[in-house]
Design a protein around this motif. Structure first.
Motif, PDB file in Angstrom:
ATOM      1  N   SER A   1      11.515  12.534   8.388  1.00  0.00           N
ATOM      2  CA  SER A   1      11.644  11.282   7.640  1.00  0.00           C
ATOM      3  C   SER A   1      10.261  10.705   7.328  1.00  0.00           C
ATOM      4  CB  SER A   1      12.483  10.269   8.421  1.00  0.00           C
ATOM      5  OG  SER A   1      11.885   9.976   9.649  1.00  0.00           O
ATOM      6  N   SER A   2      10.229   9.766   6.403  1.00  0.00           N
ATOM      7  CA  SER A   2       8.972   9.147   5.987  1.00  0.00           C
ATOM      8  C   SER A   2       8.304   8.448   7.155  1.00  0.00           C
ATOM      9  CB  SER A   2       9.230   8.110   4.887  1.00  0.00           C
ATOM     10  OG  SER A   2       9.749   8.719   3.743  1.00  0.00           O
TER      11      SER A   2
ATOM     12  N   THR B   1       8.133   1.722   5.666  1.00  0.00           N
ATOM     13  CA  THR B   1       7.534   2.924   5.078  1.00  0.00           C
ATOM     14  C   THR B   1       6.618   2.444   3.950  1.00  0.00           C
ATOM     15  OG1 THR B   1       9.258   3.167   3.407  1.00  0.00           O
ATOM     16  CG2 THR B   1       9.632   4.289   5.527  1.00  0.00           C
TER      17      THR B   1
END
Length: 146
Positions: free
Chosen positions: A81-82, A40
């Motif tokens: 989610s990222s 990420t």
């Protein structure tokens, strides 16, 4: 193709679009090309903040956006989610661990026919596809078994 060769090609692609190669930009790119975890933006920031204490998370995001626009990085989005970032831009698929979130690349050339079949059956002009396999990675499975 080796990581160094792929990294060199990415740097050349950036130069050809007149994107200036800063030390931070090169470090982010290098981290992406050496990483097997599909990081990420936050992962990248945390890994590099010791080397670049003045670099912000926004700098990482802005560089990832540039890399994506140039086509040297793919953004992987999974629900809420990222986003994760992948330096392998050729067609491939992902196996995702339900326990730790690790993402592993795999290739399966037979799936290229899926787009043609989908176009034929649906009448769509298919622009791409994505396949994900979900399960438990060997590391997490080993922890459960002990």
């Amino acid at each position: 193709m080796s990581t160094n060769h792929r990294l060199h090609e990415a740097v050349e692609a950036l130069k050809s679009t007149r994107v200036r190669m800063t030390p931070q930009r090169h470090a982010i790119l290098e981290y992406l090309y050496e990483s097997l975890i599909h990081p990420t933006a936050d992962d990248i920031y945390k890994a590099l903040e010791g080397r670049f204490p003045n670099m912000s998370v926004a700098t990482v995001y802005n560089n990832l956006r540039v890399f994506k626009e140039v086509g040297i990085v793919k953004e992987l989005t999974y629900g809420d989610s990222s986003s994760r970032f992948d330096s392998v831009t050729t067609d491939h698929y992902h196996a995702i661990c339900n326990v730790c979130g690790k993402i592993v690349d795999f290739h399966y050339p037979g799936l290229n026919e899926v787009e043609s079949l989908a176009e034929h059956v649906t009448g769509f002009d298919v622009s791409g596809h994505r396949m994900e396999i979900h399960g438990t990675c060997a590391d997490c499975k080993g922890k459960v078994e002990h």
